[in-house]
Motif scaffolding. Structure first.
Motif, mmCIF file in Angstrom:
data_model
loop_
_atom_site.group_PDB
_atom_site.id
_atom_site.type_symbol
_atom_site.label_atom_id
_atom_site.label_comp_id
_atom_site.label_asym_id
_atom_site.label_seq_id
_atom_site.Cartn_x
_atom_site.Cartn_y
_atom_site.Cartn_z
ATOM 1 N N PRO A 102 8.547 2.857 11.774
ATOM 2 C CA PRO A 102 7.407 3.726 11.462
ATOM 3 C C PRO A 102 6.090 2.977 11.518
ATOM 4 N N GLY A 103 5.030 3.753 11.764
ATOM 5 C CA GLY A 103 3.675 3.239 11.644
ATOM 6 C C GLY A 103 3.030 3.805 10.402
ATOM 7 N N PRO A 104 1.771 3.396 10.138
ATOM 8 C CA PRO A 104 1.083 3.850 8.923
ATOM 9 C C PRO A 104 1.023 5.366 8.778
ATOM 10 N N ASP A 105 0.982 6.082 9.888
ATOM 11 C CA ASP A 105 0.862 7.556 9.821
ATOM 12 C C ASP A 105 2.202 8.260 9.636
ATOM 13 N N ASP A 106 3.285 7.475 9.651
ATOM 14 C CA ASP A 106 4.616 8.096 9.552
ATOM 15 C C ASP A 106 5.167 8.109 8.131
ATOM 16 N N LEU A 107 4.414 7.545 7.190
ATOM 17 C CA LEU A 107 4.932 7.386 5.831
ATOM 18 C C LEU A 107 4.666 8.620 4.983
ATOM 19 N N ARG A 108 5.607 8.927 4.102
ATOM 20 C CA ARG A 108 5.428 9.969 3.083
ATOM 21 C C ARG A 108 5.788 9.358 1.740
ATOM 22 N N ALA A 109 5.047 9.772 0.728
ATOM 23 C CA ALA A 109 5.295 9.272 -0.629
ATOM 24 C C ALA A 109 5.654 10.433 -1.546
ATOM 25 N N PHE A 110 6.557 10.149 -2.471
ATOM 26 C CA PHE A 110 6.963 11.136 -3.468
ATOM 27 C C PHE A 110 6.875 10.510 -4.853
ATOM 28 N N LEU A 111 6.440 11.303 -5.816
ATOM 29 C CA LEU A 111 6.445 10.886 -7.212
ATOM 30 C C LEU A 111 7.686 11.475 -7.862
ATOM 31 N N ALA A 112 8.635 10.614 -8.211
ATOM 32 C CA ALA A 112 9.894 11.055 -8.824
ATOM 33 C C ALA A 112 9.769 10.952 -10.341
ATOM 34 N N GLN A 113 10.275 11.958 -10.998
ATOM 35 C CA GLN A 113 10.197 12.021 -12.448
ATOM 36 C C GLN A 113 11.489 11.474 -13.069
ATOM 37 N N PRO A 114 11.431 11.112 -14.358
ATOM 38 C CA PRO A 114 12.681 10.726 -15.029
ATOM 39 C C PRO A 114 13.737 11.820 -14.820
ATOM 40 N N GLY A 115 14.972 11.417 -14.541
ATOM 41 C CA GLY A 115 16.024 12.401 -14.293
ATOM 42 C C GLY A 115 16.132 12.809 -12.847
ATOM 43 N N GLU A 116 15.248 12.298 -12.023
ATOM 44 C CA GLU A 116 15.299 12.610 -10.585
ATOM 45 C C GLU A 116 15.654 11.348 -9.800
ATOM 46 N N GLY A 117 16.855 11.321 -9.238
ATOM 47 C CA GLY A 117 17.244 10.196 -8.387
ATOM 48 C C GLY A 117 17.091 10.579 -6.924
ATOM 49 N N VAL A 118 17.216 9.585 -6.068
ATOM 50 C CA VAL A 118 17.195 9.826 -4.624
ATOM 51 C C VAL A 118 18.354 9.083 -3.975
ATOM 52 N N ASN A 119 18.856 9.656 -2.902
ATOM 53 C CA ASN A 119 19.851 8.988 -2.073
ATOM 54 C C ASN A 119 19.284 8.906 -0.662
ATOM 55 N N TYR A 120 19.042 7.673 -0.193
ATOM 56 C CA TYR A 120 18.543 7.490 1.162
ATOM 57 C C TYR A 120 19.728 7.600 2.124
ATOM 58 N N ALA A 121 19.581 8.466 3.106
ATOM 59 C CA ALA A 121 20.613 8.568 4.142
ATOM 60 C C ALA A 121 20.610 7.286 4.975
ATOM 61 N N PRO A 122 21.717 6.962 5.624
ATOM 62 C CA PRO A 122 21.709 5.769 6.469
ATOM 63 C C PRO A 122 20.560 5.793 7.467
ATOM 64 N N GLY A 123 19.829 4.703 7.557
ATOM 65 C CA GLY A 123 18.746 4.605 8.522
ATOM 66 C C GLY A 123 17.407 5.115 8.044
ATOM 67 N N THR A 124 17.378 5.763 6.890
ATOM 68 C CA THR A 124 16.071 6.217 6.375
ATOM 69 C C THR A 124 15.218 5.006 6.020
ATOM 70 N N TRP A 125 14.014 4.992 6.598
ATOM 71 C CA TRP A 125 13.093 3.887 6.254
ATOM 72 C C TRP A 125 12.553 4.140 4.854
ATOM 73 N N HIS A 126 12.489 3.094 4.057
ATOM 74 C CA HIS A 126 11.965 3.224 2.690
ATOM 75 C C HIS A 126 11.364 1.899 2.239
ATOM 76 N N HIS A 127 10.453 2.012 1.271
ATOM 77 C CA HIS A 127 9.945 0.776 0.661
ATOM 78 C C HIS A 127 10.889 0.385 -0.458
ATOM 79 N N PRO A 128 11.123 -0.914 -0.654
ATOM 80 C CA PRO A 128 11.903 -1.341 -1.828
ATOM 81 C C PRO A 128 11.337 -0.761 -3.123
ATOM 82 N N LEU A 129 12.187 -0.754 -4.111
ATOM 83 C CA LEU A 129 11.964 -0.083 -5.387
ATOM 84 C C LEU A 129 10.514 -0.175 -5.869
ATOM 85 N N LEU A 130 9.989 0.958 -6.243
ATOM 86 C CA LEU A 130 8.599 1.045 -6.731
ATOM 87 C C LEU A 130 8.587 1.626 -8.144
ATOM 88 N N ALA A 131 8.937 0.766 -9.110
ATOM 89 C CA ALA A 131 8.918 1.179 -10.519
ATOM 90 C C ALA A 131 7.474 1.240 -11.014
#
Ligand SMILES: NC(=O)N[C@@H](O)C(=O)O
Ligand code: NI
Length: 164
Positions: A102-131
């Motif tokens: 991805p390039g800078p324009d391909d990124l999306r950000a989400f604000l996850a709340q307590p109780g909301e987990g995510v499962n990255y599908a194989p190959g999904t680009w992601h930033h390492p944990l952002l606590a």
């Protein structure tokens, strides 16, 4: 520097990247244990990949300062990776669709709340944990097995992740 603001984490918005792990995201839930417990069933597609197995770990993440420069992204081409927050704090998820780096324009950000987990599908680009806000623990379900399962790519120019 381009600014990236998070959107609310919803099942439909996150669908290109994987699944949301939450009570509200459950397609099916039913009563068990004689009515004492409600089972929110089969929330994420766990993919161990070839000759792999899924393991459970805890990641203790240091809070990230905001605004935060997104300078790299990673993906796990062989298998899925799930994060479930154990702390009562929100956290940030930055993703891009599986496929070319991805390039800078391909990124999306989400604000996850307590109780909301995510499962990255194989190959999904992601930033390492952002606590956020304090040291936070996350239960993580991902692959243990042979082979290379982590590609990194630079984001240039960096993107500035902020809440507002
Ligand atoms: N390196 C590692 O296990 N963690 C990353 O994959 C991550 O997504 O945080
Ligand atoms: Ni990862």
């Amino acid at each position: 520097m381009k600014k990236l603001l998070p959107e609310a984490l919803t099942v439909s918005a996150f669908a290109p990247y994987g699944e949301v792990i939450s009570v509200d995201a459950a397609k099916r839930h039913f009563s068990i244990n004689g009515g004492n417990t409600e089972r929110y069933h089969d929330l994420a597609e766990l993919v161990p990949g070839p000759d792999g197995k899924m393991i459970v770990s805890i990641f203790r993440g240091q809070p990230r300062p905001l605004p935060f420069a997104i300078e790299m992204m990673e993906r796990h081409p062989l298998a899925s990776q799930a994060f479930v927050p154990l702390a009562a704090q929100p956290y940030l998820v930055v993703v891009a669709r599986p496929g070319p780096a991805p390039g800078p324009d391909d990124l999306r950000a989400f604000l996850a709340q307590p109780g909301e987990g995510v499962n990255y599908a194989p190959g999904t680009w992601h930033h390492p944990l952002l606590a956020l806000n304090e040291i936070c623990d996350f239960l993580v379900v991902d692959r243990s097995g042979p082979g290379h399962n982590c590609d990194e790519t630079p984001i240039a120019p960096p993107v500035l992740l902020a809440l507002a």
